[in-house]
Design a protein around this motif. Sequence first.
Motif, PDB file in Angstrom:
ATOM      1  N   ARG A  32       0.833  -1.209   0.000  1.00  0.00           N
ATOM      2  CA  ARG A  32       0.000   0.000   0.000  1.00  0.00           C
ATOM      3  C   ARG A  32       0.868   1.260   0.000  1.00  0.00           C
ATOM      4  N   VAL A  35       2.412   1.819  -3.390  1.00  0.00           N
ATOM      5  CA  VAL A  35       1.404   2.336  -4.318  1.00  0.00           C
ATOM      6  C   VAL A  35       1.185   3.823  -4.051  1.00  0.00           C
ATOM      7  N   LEU A  40       4.651   1.495  -7.265  1.00  0.00           N
ATOM      8  CA  LEU A  40       3.916   0.389  -7.888  1.00  0.00           C
ATOM      9  C   LEU A  40       2.602   0.951  -8.412  1.00  0.00           C
ATOM     10  N   GLU A  41       2.162   0.445  -9.540  1.00  0.00           N
ATOM     11  CA  GLU A  41       0.925   0.933 -10.149  1.00  0.00           C
ATOM     12  C   GLU A  41      -0.004  -0.239 -10.450  1.00  0.00           C
ATOM     13  N   PRO A  42      -0.870  -0.564  -9.507  1.00  0.00           N
ATOM     14  CA  PRO A  42      -1.804  -1.662  -9.750  1.00  0.00           C
ATOM     15  C   PRO A  42      -2.917  -1.245 -10.704  1.00  0.00           C
ATOM     16  N   ARG A  44      -6.781  -0.971 -11.174  1.00  0.00           N
ATOM     17  CA  ARG A  44      -7.903  -0.839 -10.241  1.00  0.00           C
ATOM     18  C   ARG A  44      -9.188  -1.246 -10.947  1.00  0.00           C
ATOM     19  N   TRP A  49      -7.417  -3.685  -6.033  1.00  0.00           N
ATOM     20  CA  TRP A  49      -6.124  -3.528  -6.708  1.00  0.00           C
ATOM     21  C   TRP A  49      -5.688  -4.888  -7.228  1.00  0.00           C
ATOM     22  N   PHE A  51      -2.399  -6.790  -9.334  1.00  0.00           N
ATOM     23  CA  PHE A  51      -0.992  -6.643  -9.701  1.00  0.00           C
ATOM     24  C   PHE A  51      -0.589  -7.746 -10.667  1.00  0.00           C
ATOM     25  N   GLN A  55       4.826  -6.372 -11.948  1.00  0.00           N
ATOM     26  CA  GLN A  55       4.875  -5.645 -10.683  1.00  0.00           C
ATOM     27  C   GLN A  55       5.676  -6.414  -9.635  1.00  0.00           C
TER      28      GLN A  55
END
Length: 114
Positions: A32, A35, A40-42, A44, A49, A51, A55
């Motif tokens: 978290r 992010v 990190l860019e999950p 959505r 979220w 991954f 990632q």
Amino acid sequence: MTFALVRVRRGDLRLDLESFARYAGVHPDLVRRLVALGLLEPVRERGEWWFGADQLAELARIERLRRGCDLNYAAIGLVLDLLDRIAELEAELRTVRRSRPPTGGAPWTRTDSR
């Protein structure tokens, strides 16, 4: 121990937050935080979220920098940006070098004024 793993497209696997953290061997709170810092860019979807495998590699890269170079997470963001930019420039340089015709010798051995 269960993993929430979803195949979205052929070859594209996604893990939910808890499963991603467990698979990576870190606490979900760290994920978290990463992010929130933009490291990190999950993806959505419906408030969740997700991954991808890329990632996991990025998290491993972050942890190597943190442990190996003793960097804080804010500094890691800057270092990652610089490393990515260097990789882009090196790729561009390789492309330019491949597209040039051979020059017939190293530049320091030439006698003409090129």
